[in-house]
Design a protein around this motif. Structure first.
Motif, PDB file in Angstrom:
ATOM      1  N   UNK A 317     -25.722 111.871  -2.809  1.00  0.00           N
ATOM      2  CA  UNK A 317     -26.727 112.482  -1.939  1.00  0.00           C
ATOM      3  C   UNK A 317     -26.798 111.840  -0.565  1.00  0.00           C
ATOM      4  N   UNK A 318     -26.097 110.725  -0.345  1.00  0.00           N
ATOM      5  CA  UNK A 318     -26.185 110.016   0.936  1.00  0.00           C
ATOM      6  C   UNK A 318     -25.167 110.507   1.959  1.00  0.00           C
ATOM      7  N   UNK A 319     -24.438 111.573   1.654  1.00  0.00           N
ATOM      8  CA  UNK A 319     -23.437 112.076   2.587  1.00  0.00           C
ATOM      9  C   UNK A 319     -24.081 112.527   3.890  1.00  0.00           C
ATOM     10  N   UNK A 320     -23.370 112.294   4.990  1.00  0.00           N
ATOM     11  CA  UNK A 320     -23.848 112.791   6.278  1.00  0.00           C
ATOM     12  C   UNK A 320     -23.641 114.297   6.344  1.00  0.00           C
ATOM     13  N   UNK A 321     -24.456 114.966   7.137  1.00  0.00           N
ATOM     14  CA  UNK A 321     -24.329 116.414   7.280  1.00  0.00           C
ATOM     15  C   UNK A 321     -23.036 116.762   7.998  1.00  0.00           C
ATOM     16  N   UNK A 322     -22.320 117.744   7.482  1.00  0.00           N
ATOM     17  CA  UNK A 322     -21.064 118.175   8.087  1.00  0.00           C
ATOM     18  C   UNK A 322     -21.358 119.044   9.302  1.00  0.00           C
ATOM     19  N   UNK A 323     -20.698 118.795  10.443  1.00  0.00           N
ATOM     20  CA  UNK A 323     -21.010 119.558  11.661  1.00  0.00           C
ATOM     21  C   UNK A 323     -20.381 120.939  11.713  1.00  0.00           C
ATOM     22  N   UNK A 324     -19.483 121.277  10.789  1.00  0.00           N
ATOM     23  CA  UNK A 324     -18.770 122.547  10.887  1.00  0.00           C
ATOM     24  C   UNK A 324     -17.534 122.397  11.748  1.00  0.00           C
ATOM     25  N   UNK A 325     -16.652 123.393  11.719  1.00  0.00           N
ATOM     26  CA  UNK A 325     -15.383 123.265  12.431  1.00  0.00           C
ATOM     27  C   UNK A 325     -15.455 123.770  13.864  1.00  0.00           C
ATOM     28  N   UNK A 326     -16.559 124.392  14.275  1.00  0.00           N
ATOM     29  CA  UNK A 326     -16.657 124.905  15.630  1.00  0.00           C
ATOM     30  C   UNK A 326     -17.107 123.797  16.577  1.00  0.00           C
ATOM     31  N   UNK A 327     -16.844 123.989  17.859  1.00  0.00           N
ATOM     32  CA  UNK A 327     -17.184 122.987  18.858  1.00  0.00           C
ATOM     33  C   UNK A 327     -18.210 123.548  19.819  1.00  0.00           C
ATOM     34  N   UNK A 328     -18.865 122.666  20.534  1.00  0.00           N
ATOM     35  CA  UNK A 328     -19.936 123.070  21.435  1.00  0.00           C
ATOM     36  C   UNK A 328     -19.442 123.423  22.833  1.00  0.00           C
ATOM     37  N   UNK A 329     -18.143 123.224  23.109  1.00  0.00           N
ATOM     38  CA  UNK A 329     -17.652 123.478  24.464  1.00  0.00           C
ATOM     39  C   UNK A 329     -17.301 124.934  24.704  1.00  0.00           C
ATOM     40  N   UNK A 330     -17.508 125.770  23.706  1.00  0.00           N
ATOM     41  CA  UNK A 330     -17.268 127.192  23.884  1.00  0.00           C
ATOM     42  C   UNK A 330     -15.853 127.639  23.599  1.00  0.00           C
ATOM     43  N   UNK A 331     -14.934 126.716  23.297  1.00  0.00           N
ATOM     44  CA  UNK A 331     -13.553 127.111  23.027  1.00  0.00           C
ATOM     45  C   UNK A 331     -13.447 127.737  21.645  1.00  0.00           C
ATOM     46  N   UNK A 332     -12.548 128.702  21.534  1.00  0.00           N
ATOM     47  CA  UNK A 332     -12.357 129.404  20.271  1.00  0.00           C
ATOM     48  C   UNK A 332     -11.481 128.578  19.336  1.00  0.00           C
ATOM     49  N   UNK A 333     -11.931 128.429  18.099  1.00  0.00           N
ATOM     50  CA  UNK A 333     -11.210 127.631  17.118  1.00  0.00           C
ATOM     51  C   UNK A 333     -10.282 128.517  16.287  1.00  0.00           C
ATOM     52  N   UNK A 334      -9.109 127.981  15.953  1.00  0.00           N
ATOM     53  CA  UNK A 334      -8.135 128.692  15.135  1.00  0.00           C
ATOM     54  C   UNK A 334      -8.261 128.193  13.698  1.00  0.00           C
ATOM     55  N   UNK A 335      -8.462 129.124  12.774  1.00  0.00           N
ATOM     56  CA  UNK A 335      -8.580 128.798  11.354  1.00  0.00           C
ATOM     57  C   UNK A 335      -7.354 129.351  10.637  1.00  0.00           C
ATOM     58  N   UNK A 336      -6.630 128.499   9.937  1.00  0.00           N
ATOM     59  CA  UNK A 336      -5.455 128.932   9.192  1.00  0.00           C
ATOM     60  C   UNK A 336      -5.854 129.622   7.906  1.00  0.00           C
ATOM     61  N   UNK A 337      -5.547 130.910   7.802  1.00  0.00           N
ATOM     62  CA  UNK A 337      -5.929 131.707   6.639  1.00  0.00           C
ATOM     63  C   UNK A 337      -5.090 131.322   5.427  1.00  0.00           C
ATOM     64  N   UNK A 338      -5.726 130.790   4.405  1.00  0.00           N
ATOM     65  CA  UNK A 338      -5.057 130.285   3.200  1.00  0.00           C
ATOM     66  C   UNK A 338      -3.977 129.270   3.565  1.00  0.00           C
ATOM     67  N   UNK A 339      -4.250 128.499   4.605  1.00  0.00           N
ATOM     68  CA  UNK A 339      -3.294 127.517   5.099  1.00  0.00           C
ATOM     69  C   UNK A 339      -2.561 128.083   6.291  1.00  0.00           C
ATOM     70  N   UNK A 340      -1.255 128.245   6.159  1.00  0.00           N
ATOM     71  CA  UNK A 340      -0.462 128.791   7.263  1.00  0.00           C
ATOM     72  C   UNK A 340      -0.298 130.294   7.158  1.00  0.00           C
ATOM     73  N   UNK A 341      -1.053 130.949   6.269  1.00  0.00           N
ATOM     74  CA  UNK A 341      -1.015 132.403   6.196  1.00  0.00           C
ATOM     75  C   UNK A 341      -0.918 132.921   4.779  1.00  0.00           C
ATOM     76  N   UNK A 342      -1.493 134.113   4.570  1.00  0.00           N
ATOM     77  CA  UNK A 342      -1.417 134.750   3.256  1.00  0.00           C
ATOM     78  C   UNK A 342      -0.003 135.238   2.992  1.00  0.00           C
ATOM     79  N   UNK A 343       0.407 135.206   1.724  1.00  0.00           N
ATOM     80  CA  UNK A 343       1.718 135.728   1.360  1.00  0.00           C
ATOM     81  C   UNK A 343       1.788 137.223   1.618  1.00  0.00           C
TER      82      UNK A 343
END
Length: 692
Positions: A317-343
């Protein structure tokens, strides 16, 4: 109406003409009759009511009446105008999940606004600026460029304690059901249904027979859909709670108190009986009969849905809160779908094999800010990484949750580069090449060769009569089609991959409408047991890793946000691409209202909606209420569509004349916070070039 020669343009003081009302209700025959009886219907077609500035085409699109939309377009109604809030007809349709209507509008205007090199109407997302409405009356104007957010108090407003929480919603949660929330029949032995204009009826809902748990009351008729406003009961032991529904009658301006005329009782524990331990039905709508007090005559029924949220105690229960993968500078984040792509069966790019360790490492090295993967539970409660609900490699459509961990990994091992078991295709290969059956052909561990093609053919033949096989829709997750490692477990990923790699865990849980459409059995693991098992593994092994949790299932998202506040929650939405059975899962509007009600961090929509109507990124007020917005889907693999979603080039144009007094500036400056893609390197490089 037309036989009596009534003027079809007549309407009320707010400008709602007869054609408008017929289009609003989808009365195709009435719309056709009015158009046929009007000599010059162009002014009538483009005449807008004065409250919102909606023409008949607008209201038909808003309510999803596809045939009516086609009739109005054929009659020559003007398309691409903006209402008083600055929205077009197509934006209203997409926002509400009416994608067939939006595609019809896009196809109709494609001759003027589609890129000649394009073959897809989804690339016609830019709005024609400067078009103004001709309103029936000019007494009311509004220049707001956004919809007004609905007043909605967050539902998840209780503090974490030792109680279980029962959430009861009147009416069916399944939109495919035609059951009414409350039905009352005049079958009383007394005159309890006699009423006047000061008489009302209502429902009181209680949890248990004591007064220690506050009851909830609602008057009839109900005020619309209450799916995001369930009645909340905090109880110590949910297994021993009965839900009591009392129908009451009240006369205003009377000294009489409310009179309870009928009662129904639901035994909460009995609702889930008949299944194995830690399993439950996917059907969460129940109907209880209402019996008249005293005579016990059946006078009606109450239909409701119920969701129980039990206590979860995290092992760390002592874990720090995760900030999420997005950033506050407004840049768009790239998320790898199922890693490097779905089969995929397409051979347009190297496929590493979805949801494998090598795929996650590859995506991270190619510039992905985060890797997304799917988590499910085996029959013996091991969290494994796999996307499909059904395991076709067995030769049948077998749900993953009915296989043990050893059975699941056995199927995976048979496909892995160094499998220990010989398939019939392998035996034929060894005999043909005169290889000792105890030895394997010597090859590089991750290479694809003729030997693997035999194994792939054997698996394809095995899956021939599965549901996907009958539709020729077997994806390339086989040896010979991709470089496929063994399937992974959640524990392996959390312990073997560097903590610098950010995770987006999509928790896969079948919804009722999905199971019905796929012909699956309508049961699954009990929701709380399912979520608690996965959360326990995450809390125990995550360390300092940045993790975000996501799901297509509204119930999973509710449990995740109620049980913990360490990891942010993403709600993934179909955006109207398929007919769902849940109002929360089928549109951008439903996603925003659901996310706001349950204090979720982000919504992730099918990219078709934003490519078709990119202004919805700002006009839908999602960012106004603090939501992070992302997209997924095949269109995110196309660089030009990804750019439409991220960088929207727009302009504003004003026009003010005596005939058009409304000034409606059109602005289009918005951007997604995250793009989920199968082609990480291509989209990363495309966005980098566009920024520079």
């Amino acid at each position: 109406m037309t036989a009596l020669r009534i003027d079809a343009s007549l309407g009320d003081p707010l400008g709602e003409m007869n054609l408008y009302r017929a289009a609003q209700d989808g009365h195709e025959n009435a719309v056709r009759a009015i158009l046929d009886s009007t000599a010059d219907c162009q002014d009538l077609l483009n005449l807008a009511e004065t409250v919102n500035g909606w023409t008949p085409l607008f209201i038909a699109c808003i309510n999803g009446h596809l045939t009516t939309v086609k009739l109005l377009l054929k009659a020559g109604t003007e398309q691409g105008m903006c209402d008083l809030a600055g929205w077009t007809e197509k934006e209203h349709a997409v926002y509400r999940g009416h994608m067939k209507v939006a595609e019809t509008l896009a196809a109709h205007e494609a001759g003027d606004y589609r890129d000649p090199a394009s073959t897809s109407v989804l690339r016609t997302g830019m709005v024609r600026p400067g078009k103004l409405l001709k309103c029936a009356l000019h007494s009311q104007t509004r220049t707001s460029s956004r919809l007004i957010p609905p007043e909605m108090t967050p539902t998840c407003c209780w503090t974490q304690d030792d109680n279980s929480h029962i959430l009861v919603t009147l009416g069916p949660s399944n939109t495919r059901s035609d059951l009414e929330p409350v039905e009352i029949f005049e079958r009383s032995s007394d005159n309890i249904f006699s009423m006047n204009y000061e008489t009302t009826f209502g429902v009181m809902i209680k949890a248990g027979d004591t007064n220690s748990i506050p009851a909830h009351c609602i008057e009839l008729p109900m005020p619309g859909n209450l799916i995001n406003k369930p009645f909340h009961f905090a109880v110590g032991d949910s297994d021993n709670v009965n839900l009591v529904f009392e129908i009451f009658r009240k006369v205003y301006r009377s000294d009489e108190s409310s009179q309870v005329i009928g009662t129904g009782i639901a035994l909460l524990k009995s609702l889930g009986q008949g299944l194995a331990p830690n399993h439950e039905s996917l059907i969460r709508d129940f109907t209880v009969p209402i019996l008249e007090n005293g005579s016990m005559i059946y006078i009606g029924s109450v239909t409701f849905s119920v969701l129980v949220v039990t206590l979860f105690r995290p092992p760390n229960a002592s874990l720090r809160a995760s900030p999420g993968f997005w950033k506050k500078d407004g840049s768009t984040q790239i998320v790898g779908h199922r890693g490097s792509g779905a089969n995929s069966t397409a051979r347009t790019n190297l496929q590493i094999g979805e949801n494998t360790v090598q795929s996650f490492l590859t995506a991270s090295s190619l510039g992905a800010s985060c890797v997304e993967f799917d988590v499910q539970l085996t029959k013996d409660c091991f969290p494994v990484i796999f996307h499909d609900f059904l395991i076709m490699e067995t030769g049948g459509d077998v749900p993953l949750h009915t296989l043990t961990f050893d059975q699941f990994m056995h199927l995976s091992r048979c496909q892995a580069p160094r499998g220990d078991l010989l398939s019939s295709a392998e035996v034929r290969y060894l005999e043909r090449n005169k290889v000792n059956g105890s030895l394997r052909p010597k090859r590089r561990s991750h290479s694809v060769n003729t030997y693997d093609d035999y194994r792939s053919q054997d698996l394809v033949e095995r899956m021939r009569f599965t549901d996907e096989g009958m539709q020729n829709n077997i994806k390339g997750n086989l040896r010979g089609h991709s470089i496929q490692e063994r399937s992974s477990t959640l524990e392996q990923l959390l312990t073997q991959l560097a903590e610098s790699i950010t995770f987006n865990l999509e928790i896969k849980y079948s919804m009722l409408w999905e199971a019905q459409d796929r012909g699956m059995e309508l049961y699954a693991m009990e929701l709380n047991f399912f979520v608690d098992t996965i959360l326990a593994t995450i809390f125990r092994l995550c360390g300092n890793r940045n993790i975000t949790l996501s799901s297509f299932s509204p119930e999973i998202c509710i449990l995740l946000t109620c049980k913990q506040q360490t990891f942010p929650i993403l709600f993934i939405n179909k955006a109207g691409s398929v007919p769902t059975g849940d109002v929360r899962a089928g549109s951008l509007q439903g996603a925003i209202e659901f996310a706001k009600a349950w204090i979720l961090a982000e919504i992730v929509m099918l990219s078709d909606a934003f490519v078709m109507c990119p202004r919805l990124l700002t006009y839908s007020y999602a960012k106004d209420i603090g939501l992070v917005v992302g997209s997924y889907g095949n269109l995110n693999d196309e660089p030009d569509c990804a750019l439409v979603s991220v960088f929207i080039v727009g302009n504003s144009q004003s026009r003010s004349t005596q005939s058009d007094p409304l000034f409606l500036p059109i602005q289009a400056e918005a951007g997604l916070d995250a793009i989920m893609t199968n082609k990480v390197r291509l989209i990363s490089e495309t966005l980098a070039r566009a920024k520079s």
